[in-house]
Design an enzyme around this catalytic site. Structure first.
Site, mmCIF file in Angstrom:
data_model
loop_
_atom_site.group_PDB
_atom_site.id
_atom_site.type_symbol
_atom_site.label_atom_id
_atom_site.label_comp_id
_atom_site.label_asym_id
_atom_site.label_seq_id
_atom_site.Cartn_x
_atom_site.Cartn_y
_atom_site.Cartn_z
ATOM 1 N N TYR A 164 0.861 -1.183 0.000
ATOM 2 C CA TYR A 164 0.000 0.000 0.000
ATOM 3 C C TYR A 164 0.894 1.230 0.000
ATOM 4 C CZ TYR A 164 -3.006 3.739 1.659
ATOM 5 O OH TYR A 164 -3.679 4.927 1.766
ATOM 6 N N GLU A 214 -3.679 7.512 -3.722
ATOM 7 C CA GLU A 214 -3.628 6.217 -3.054
ATOM 8 C C GLU A 214 -3.414 5.103 -4.077
ATOM 9 O OE1 GLU A 214 -7.258 4.739 -1.135
ATOM 10 O OE2 GLU A 214 -6.148 4.861 0.738
#
Ligand code: ADP
Ligand code: MG
Length: 385
Positions: free
Chosen positions: A109, A197
């Site tokens: 991530y 993101e």
């Protein structure tokens, strides 16, 4: 402002942030042509909507042949995709992204957000990729490595090293990962993003790093200096009433309740919503008509509230400062001339010219009740809604 994954990936490409080969399609035929252009025999077909969790909802599928791409494209285009972020009504899929399927070794991530407490952009990286980051943050916060960036000096090499080693990435990948993170941060700053993101950021079996997913949100207050961004906005993804409100420069957000609220000033609007809830009802919207609203803006705001079929009663709460109460009354009456007002209105007017405003409304023939104070107004409107 939000954009689709395929658009975010086009921006990544400009900043040398690696992405899988692929393209956007609106028909199964286009999907086929994109897959043919990519080559190979394994592809991914991905629904393009402004919501995450598409994989779990059935909006991301792997195709093992070109004919499979057509089948899956037909299946996903036109489906109403329900994910934990769309609400139960789901979202109609009108666009898909067709990509090469990658051999994934590791899913990570990587995100950049503005931390308002520190007043800095914060880079976040985690080895727990592909999962919901909110879950990771709640259960295993130690798995998220954070670096706050001083905007005056920019992202420092020690910070990228902290991230890369912090998540336990193969040290052989340090150079690749540093380049990736640096380029992403450059994009974040250059486009005045409020969020970028990548979940998952993947390492392939042959040691490449690519952004497999991409979510980008821009700061609306900075859009004026990025003329290339507003055309990217997809009107299909915005609530029609919010779109209409935006045209008239109104700060309007649609909510799920039954009490329509028209208020001047964001703080008073928040307090009004609190009081509506305290009185046992739910607001149908947030609407701040602004300090210096004209009668026209008031009329448009009132019309937008009225066109929401969920609204059962309306609370007008105005503290007349720069916005005079007589101007407010004229706006409300103008809107009432254009559209039928079938719901009761509770009104609380204070401040500049409040007597003139109340008299105007009193003579207008509209069905409204004057409230003594804010709590009284909220209780009266809750009883009616
Ligand atoms: P969402 O977050 O909305 O579910 P993602 O883009 O993250 O959508 O895709 C979900 C999952 O599908 C990813 O975590 C990844 O495992 C897989 N996936 C997506 N794109 C590809 C691809 N090009 N190659 C291989 N797997 C992929
Ligand atoms: Mg994802």
């Amino acid at each position: 402002m939000k954009i689709h994954e395929y658009q975010a990936k086009q921006l990544f490409e400009k900043f040398q942030v690696p992405i899988p080969q692929g393209g956007m399609a609106t028909t199964a035929h286009e999907a086929y042509e994109i897959a043919e252009g990519i080559g190979g025999d394994s592809f991914v077909v991905k629904a393009q909507i402004h919501a995450g969790g598409r994989g779990k909802g059935g909006g991301v599928k792997v195709a093992d042949s070109l004919s499979d791409v057509i089948t899956l494209a037909d299946q996903i285009l036109g489906m109403t995709l329900v994910t934990h972020q769309t609400g139960p009504e789901g979202r109609l899929v009108k666009k898909i992204l067709v990509e090469q399927a990658l051999d994934i070794r590791q899913e990570l991530y990587l995100g950049i957000v503005i931390d308002r407490t520190q007043a800095r952009p914060v880079l976040m990286m985690s080895a727990a990729g592909g999962m919901e980051i909110e879950e990771v943050a709640a259960r295993t916060p130690e798995l998220i490595i954070k670096e706050a960036i001083d905007p005056a000096v920019g992202l420092q090499p020690f910070q990228t090293r902290n991230l890369v080693f912090g998540v336990g990435l193969d040290p052989m990948l340090l150079r690749t990962a540093s380049g990736f993170i640096n380029n992403l941060y450059k994009m974040f700053v250059a486009y005045d993003c409020s969020l970028v993101e990548i979940n998952p950021l993947v390492v392939t079996t042959d040691g490449q790093m690519l952004a497999l997913d991409a979510k980008v949100t821009f700061d609306d207050n900075a859009l004026f200096r990025h003329k290339d961004l507003p055309p990217l906005e997809d009107p299909n993804e915005i609530d029609p009433l919010e779109l209409e409100a935006k045209k008239h420069n109104l700060n309007y957000i649609r909510l799920d309740g039954t009490v329509g609220a028209m208020v001047n000033g964001a703080g008073l609007a928040m307090a009004t919503m609190d009081l509506i809830k305290l009185a046992g009802a739910e607001p149908a919207n947030f609407l701040d008509v602004g300090g210096g609203a004209s009668a026209d803006m008031i009329a448009n705001g009132f019309r937008i509230i009225l066109s929401d079929p969920r609204v059962k009663a309306i609370l007008i709460n105005i503290f007349g400062g720069i916005l005079r109460c007589d101007v407010l009354a004229e706006g409300v009456m103008e809107a009432a001339r254009q559209v039928k007002v079938a719901v009761p209105i509770i009104i609380r007017l204070e401040g500049t010219n409040c007597d003139i405003g109340r008299n105007l409304l009193g003579a207008s023939g509209l069905n409204f009740t004057v409230a003594g104070d804010m709590l009284d107004a909220a209780q009266k409107v809750a009883a009616l809604a």
